[in-house]
Enzyme design. Structure first.
Site, PDB file in Angstrom:
ATOM      1  N   ASP A  79       0.861  -1.184   0.000  1.00  0.00           N
ATOM      2  CA  ASP A  79       0.000   0.000   0.000  1.00  0.00           C
ATOM      3  C   ASP A  79       0.891   1.226   0.000  1.00  0.00           C
ATOM      4  O   ASP A  79       1.925   1.263   0.675  1.00  0.00           O
ATOM      5  CB  ASP A  79      -0.949  -0.001   1.202  1.00  0.00           C
ATOM      6  CG  ASP A  79      -0.232  -0.122   2.538  1.00  0.00           C
ATOM      7  OD1 ASP A  79       0.111   0.921   3.132  1.00  0.00           O
ATOM      8  OD2 ASP A  79      -0.013  -1.258   3.006  1.00  0.00           O
ATOM      9  N   ASP A 168      -9.879   3.276   5.592  1.00  0.00           N
ATOM     10  CA  ASP A 168      -8.767   3.215   6.536  1.00  0.00           C
ATOM     11  C   ASP A 168      -9.191   3.972   7.792  1.00  0.00           C
ATOM     12  O   ASP A 168      -9.220   5.196   7.821  1.00  0.00           O
ATOM     13  CB  ASP A 168      -7.532   3.861   5.886  1.00  0.00           C
ATOM     14  CG  ASP A 168      -6.323   3.909   6.814  1.00  0.00           C
ATOM     15  OD1 ASP A 168      -6.423   3.475   7.971  1.00  0.00           O
ATOM     16  OD2 ASP A 168      -5.267   4.400   6.364  1.00  0.00           O
ATOM     17  N   GLU A 170      -8.341   4.278  11.750  1.00  0.00           N
ATOM     18  CA  GLU A 170      -7.295   3.939  12.723  1.00  0.00           C
ATOM     19  C   GLU A 170      -6.988   5.154  13.573  1.00  0.00           C
ATOM     20  O   GLU A 170      -7.755   6.116  13.615  1.00  0.00           O
ATOM     21  CB  GLU A 170      -6.048   3.457  11.981  1.00  0.00           C
ATOM     22  CG  GLU A 170      -5.522   4.479  10.960  1.00  0.00           C
ATOM     23  CD  GLU A 170      -4.198   4.069  10.345  1.00  0.00           C
ATOM     24  OE1 GLU A 170      -3.208   3.975  11.106  1.00  0.00           O
ATOM     25  OE2 GLU A 170      -4.145   3.861   9.110  1.00  0.00           O
TER      26      GLU A 170
END
Length: 280
Positions: A79, A168, A170
């Site tokens: 990534d 994503d 987090e």
């Protein structure tokens, strides 16, 4: 006395001329820092610089090395974001990397300026690829961020080479780990993003997260495991305990210090399984 004074002034002018150059070199060695937004502290990373796994090494291990027996059967991936800039995709392909995810967006205020070249470059060498969105639940709603993601590269087409988009979610690099949200409001934010992404693309988005963050910020909510593939972040020898609701992971980010550029990941299945995920 005139000549010594002239020499002294010459040295002063040289020093003054060189000082800005020296300062600019020093500043260029550091990550760009933006003026803090309300509630952010001086020294906070510039908005837009977040990327997958920024907090993983601080919470869920330092680096990982999966069982080498799975290397031949589980496709290797990377990534990338603007942090990598220009990527040597042919080198990655030659090393055995067959898929990639590229950061497309963050919040509703940032698009990766390298997204186009990274996204098309990975495909040009033969990789299956997809896009990811770095969530900032403290700036705008989940549905608005899903729309921004889809409108700026996060869409999906049934061409067999495009993986579903990734949320994503987090640690917040700009402030409070849970973006100032309660567990209930975080779950609601995520649900709104996922519902809008599904409505726009017809696909269930992948959720990238770490078990420790998920437990802290959602109370280890189990409600998405039946529909949304899990990309677990843990820098260790195994993925470890998964968040509630997921009996298995689909992707595993196991290190940020791999032998080649970008974070390194494994798909938990066969090459045919990866192509099936892309096909939908």
């Amino acid at each position: 006395m005139r000549r010594p004074m002239t020499a002294a002034f010459g040295r002063l002018r040289l020093y003054a001329t060189g000082l800005p150059v020296a300062l600019s070199i020093l500043l260029s060695l550091h990550q760009p820092i933006s003026p803090p937004s309300p509630g952010e502290s001086p020294g906070t990373p510039a908005r837009g610089t977040a990327r997958m796994g920024m907090g993983v090494a601080l919470h869920d291990g330092r680096t990982g090395s999966p069982d080498t027996r799975t290397a031949a059967t589980q496709p290797e991936g990377v990534d990338v974001s603007s942090h990598q800039r220009t990527v040597a995709w042919s080198t990655l392909w030659a090393s055995g990397v067959t898929w990639a995810y590229v950061k497309a967006t963050e919040g509703t205020y940032y698009t990766n300026p390298y997204y186009g070249s990274q996204y098309t470059g990975s495909r040009a060498v033969g990789m299956i690829r997809g896009a990811y969105h770095f969530a900032t639940p403290d700036t705008t709603g989940g549905a608005a961020q899903a729309d921004y993601f889809v409108d700026h590269g996060g869409g999906w087409t049934r061409d067999g080479t495009t993986l579903p988009g990734v949320l994503d979610i987090e640690w917040n690099p700009y402030g409070d780990a849970c973006f100032g949200r309660t567990k209930a409001s975080m779950i609601s934010w995520i649900a709104n993003f996922l519902a809008r992404y599904k409505a726009r693309t017809g696909r269930d988005a992948v959720i990238y997260t770490a078990t420790s963050w998920w437990t802290q910020c959602t109370g280890n909510y189990a409600g998405f495991g039946a529909t949304n593939p899990l990309w677990i972040a843990r820098y260790a020898a195994t993925p470890g305990t998964l968040p509630a609701g997921w009996p298995r992971h689909t992707f595993w980010q196991y290190t940020s210090t791999g032998p080649t550029v970008g974070d390194h990941d494994r798909f938990n299945g066969s090459p045919d399984g990866l192509r099936k995920l892309a096909t939908g």
